[in-house]
Design a protein around this motif. Sequence first.
Motif, PDB file in Angstrom:
ATOM      1  N   ARG A 280       0.859  -1.180   0.000  1.00 55.96           N
ATOM      2  CA  ARG A 280       0.000   0.000   0.000  1.00 55.96           C
ATOM      3  C   ARG A 280       0.901   1.237   0.000  1.00 55.96           C
ATOM      4  O   ARG A 280       1.711   1.421   0.909  1.00 55.96           O
ATOM      5  N   VAL A 281       0.761   2.065  -1.003  1.00 55.17           N
ATOM      6  CA  VAL A 281       1.612   3.248  -1.162  1.00 55.17           C
ATOM      7  C   VAL A 281       0.739   4.503  -1.140  1.00 55.17           C
ATOM      8  O   VAL A 281      -0.289   4.565  -1.826  1.00 55.17           O
ATOM      9  N   VAL A 282       1.156   5.493  -0.377  1.00 51.90           N
ATOM     10  CA  VAL A 282       0.506   6.799  -0.352  1.00 51.90           C
ATOM     11  C   VAL A 282       1.498   7.827  -0.851  1.00 51.90           C
ATOM     12  O   VAL A 282       2.632   7.900  -0.361  1.00 51.90           O
ATOM     13  N   VAL A 283       1.088   8.607  -1.856  1.00 54.68           N
ATOM     14  CA  VAL A 283       1.920   9.676  -2.404  1.00 54.68           C
ATOM     15  C   VAL A 283       1.258  11.001  -2.051  1.00 54.68           C
ATOM     16  O   VAL A 283       0.088  11.228  -2.364  1.00 54.68           O
ATOM     17  N   ILE A 284       2.010  11.875  -1.398  1.00 53.19           N
ATOM     18  CA  ILE A 284       1.464  13.160  -0.965  1.00 53.19           C
ATOM     19  C   ILE A 284       1.968  14.249  -1.900  1.00 53.19           C
ATOM     20  O   ILE A 284       3.169  14.496  -2.005  1.00 53.19           O
ATOM     21  N   GLY A 285       1.056  14.886  -2.627  1.00 58.58           N
ATOM     22  CA  GLY A 285       1.418  15.942  -3.574  1.00 58.58           C
ATOM     23  C   GLY A 285       0.477  15.937  -4.755  1.00 58.58           C
ATOM     24  O   GLY A 285      -0.361  15.035  -4.897  1.00 58.58           O
ATOM     25  N   GLY A 286       0.630  16.932  -5.628  1.00 57.13           N
ATOM     26  CA  GLY A 286      -0.293  17.051  -6.743  1.00 57.13           C
ATOM     27  C   GLY A 286       0.347  17.399  -8.066  1.00 57.13           C
ATOM     28  O   GLY A 286      -0.342  17.839  -8.994  1.00 57.13           O
ATOM     29  N   TRP A 336      -8.621  17.385  -1.389  1.00 61.75           N
ATOM     30  CA  TRP A 336      -9.092  18.086  -0.188  1.00 61.75           C
ATOM     31  C   TRP A 336      -8.702  17.350   1.091  1.00 61.75           C
ATOM     32  O   TRP A 336      -9.540  17.041   1.935  1.00 61.75           O
ATOM     33  N   ALA A 337      -7.395  17.090   1.225  1.00 58.35           N
ATOM     34  CA  ALA A 337      -6.887  16.473   2.448  1.00 58.35           C
ATOM     35  C   ALA A 337      -5.420  16.835   2.626  1.00 58.35           C
ATOM     36  O   ALA A 337      -4.651  16.844   1.662  1.00 58.35           O
ATOM     37  N   ALA A 338      -5.035  17.110   3.872  1.00 55.39           N
ATOM     38  CA  ALA A 338      -3.651  17.466   4.193  1.00 55.39           C
ATOM     39  C   ALA A 338      -3.135  16.552   5.284  1.00 55.39           C
ATOM     40  O   ALA A 338      -3.892  16.170   6.197  1.00 55.39           O
ATOM     41  N   PRO A 339      -1.850  16.165   5.233  1.00 57.70           N
ATOM     42  CA  PRO A 339      -1.319  15.255   6.252  1.00 57.70           C
ATOM     43  C   PRO A 339      -1.299  15.896   7.635  1.00 57.70           C
ATOM     44  O   PRO A 339      -0.969  17.072   7.788  1.00 57.70           O
ATOM     45  N   LYS A 340      -1.671  15.091   8.621  1.00 59.04           N
ATOM     46  CA  LYS A 340      -1.626  15.536  10.019  1.00 59.04           C
ATOM     47  C   LYS A 340      -0.587  14.765  10.826  1.00 59.04           C
ATOM     48  O   LYS A 340       0.020  15.302  11.745  1.00 59.04           O
ATOM     49  N   GLU A 341      -0.406  13.487  10.473  1.00 55.63           N
ATOM     50  CA  GLU A 341       0.526  12.669  11.239  1.00 55.63           C
ATOM     51  C   GLU A 341       0.958  11.463  10.416  1.00 55.63           C
ATOM     52  O   GLU A 341       0.129  10.801   9.790  1.00 55.63           O
ATOM     53  N   VAL A 342       2.267  11.207  10.410  1.00 52.36           N
ATOM     54  CA  VAL A 342       2.795   9.984   9.816  1.00 52.36           C
ATOM     55  C   VAL A 342       2.815   8.923  10.906  1.00 52.36           C
ATOM     56  O   VAL A 342       3.472   9.085  11.937  1.00 52.36           O
ATOM     57  N   ARG A 353      -2.351   9.893   8.836  1.00 49.78           N
ATOM     58  CA  ARG A 353      -3.624  10.488   9.235  1.00 49.78           C
ATOM     59  C   ARG A 353      -3.758  11.835   8.546  1.00 49.78           C
ATOM     60  O   ARG A 353      -2.837  12.656   8.578  1.00 49.78           O
ATOM     61  N   PHE A 354      -4.888  12.040   7.895  1.00 50.24           N
ATOM     62  CA  PHE A 354      -5.131  13.256   7.134  1.00 50.24           C
ATOM     63  C   PHE A 354      -6.277  14.053   7.736  1.00 50.24           C
ATOM     64  O   PHE A 354      -7.207  13.487   8.334  1.00 50.24           O
ATOM     65  N   THR A 372      -7.714   8.125   8.078  1.00 51.25           N
ATOM     66  CA  THR A 372      -6.395   7.482   8.044  1.00 51.25           C
ATOM     67  C   THR A 372      -6.302   6.551   6.844  1.00 51.25           C
ATOM     68  O   THR A 372      -7.248   5.818   6.544  1.00 51.25           O
ATOM     69  N   LEU A 373      -5.177   6.604   6.161  1.00 55.18           N
ATOM     70  CA  LEU A 373      -4.874   5.666   5.084  1.00 55.18           C
ATOM     71  C   LEU A 373      -3.730   4.770   5.542  1.00 55.18           C
ATOM     72  O   LEU A 373      -2.663   5.259   5.932  1.00 55.18           O
ATOM     73  N   ASP A 374      -3.953   3.459   5.510  1.00 50.78           N
ATOM     74  CA  ASP A 374      -2.882   2.521   5.832  1.00 50.78           C
ATOM     75  C   ASP A 374      -1.850   2.542   4.712  1.00 50.78           C
ATOM     76  O   ASP A 374      -2.182   2.661   3.531  1.00 50.78           O
TER      77      ASP A 374
END
Length: 449
Positions: A280-286, A336-342, A353-354, A372-374
Amino acid sequence: MDTPASRACGIHAARLNLADYAVNFSDAHPPLTRAQALIEAERCYYCHDAPCATACPTGIDIPSFIHRIAQDNNRGAARAILEANPLGGMCARVCPTEVLCEQACVRNTNEDKPVEIGSLQRYATDAFFAQPGAPLFQRAAATGKRVAVVGAGPAGLACAHGLAVRGHDVVLFEARPKLGGLNEYGLASYKTANNFAQKEVEWLLSIGGIEVRTGQQLGRDIMLDSLLGAYDAVFLGLGLQGVNALGVAEPTVTGLRNAVDFIAELRQSTDLSTLPVGRRVVVIGGGMTAVDAAVQSRKLGAEEVTIVYRRGAEAMSASAVEQQWAQTNGVTIRHWAAPKEVLSEGGAVKGVRFAATAVSGGKLVETGETFTLDADMVLKAIGQTFVAEPVGNRIALEGGRIATDAEGQTSLPRVWAGGDCRVGGRDLTVEAVEHGKVAAVSIHAALMA
């Protein structure tokens, strides 16, 4: 790197059969055949004062090169392209033509489909590189002037070529082992298949008069003052070396890394089956980097890949075509989501957690909702920054990047700059090429005055 720690948290290499890697990372958009190119070229109106040419940052005479393709004169078409853009082959592959030349195509006013300018540009340049024949360009008589070009990305390469053509001797300094900058290290492999970036560099250097020195980093191996003492002019094409922080705590754990490093590792790999990727991969950015990292994660075998961006789709710097490409390749895009905690456990990433976001009063705010995204791999793709320390405090900055005039001249005499390190622009390969090209003309004028 595939390590016991990475495997313990779900990051594995060899998720696919060997044959799947070859298919997944082959050319994403196969080139036009001769018949297809001739048919597409005939669709061009060959406009006078063509808006497509105006929309091209390097000012390629688009109707001219397309007309030559229609005449089956691929060498002439390549000349028209490469005279204006010496990296025209790569730009044909990676330029967002849908928002540049093709968006300006007058065919858009009469029908739904513009002329496929990018594909035709690739067709012409590929045909030339396959059978180059006699050199397209010849160096002018030697001027006796020497110029240092620092950084061998698109801006530096274009500047070096422009100066060499005019008879100047150029020394090209590059910190990394290979030339090309983002073309070599920062673009998805499926966009630049078959080692095209290096083939284009080899052609560009064939003009002569360009000495290459790799492993030379400004501020570490070479200094600006020493360059000014040894050369008649200096061009800085330093790119962006820093990476923006998430704005929340970033624990030192397995699975949290910069997307640009992930892409560079993939581009330099000779065996993609050895590259580890999370399930499971999460990429933060646009932006384009986020899309390239996300799609390549899927192509390496990740089961779930999600891009998370703090605003809506229309605000993403990745084009609509790139966003659609990501989704076509199985990537989920959440807006429409921003990171809050890794989140981490046992020294490895566990998820993110977003906070849900919205625009209120013209400002981006959190709504109070969270989710939260795992994830066992989190890639940061929220932009890069210019590292100013190597240039010292003698060159004026603006907005964190080097300030220049329209010709690329900085506040320090005999020093020009271009590409992503220069303020302004959209951080596009084609704009970096134009910066280098314009700076070469300006440097030549200054040296011959």
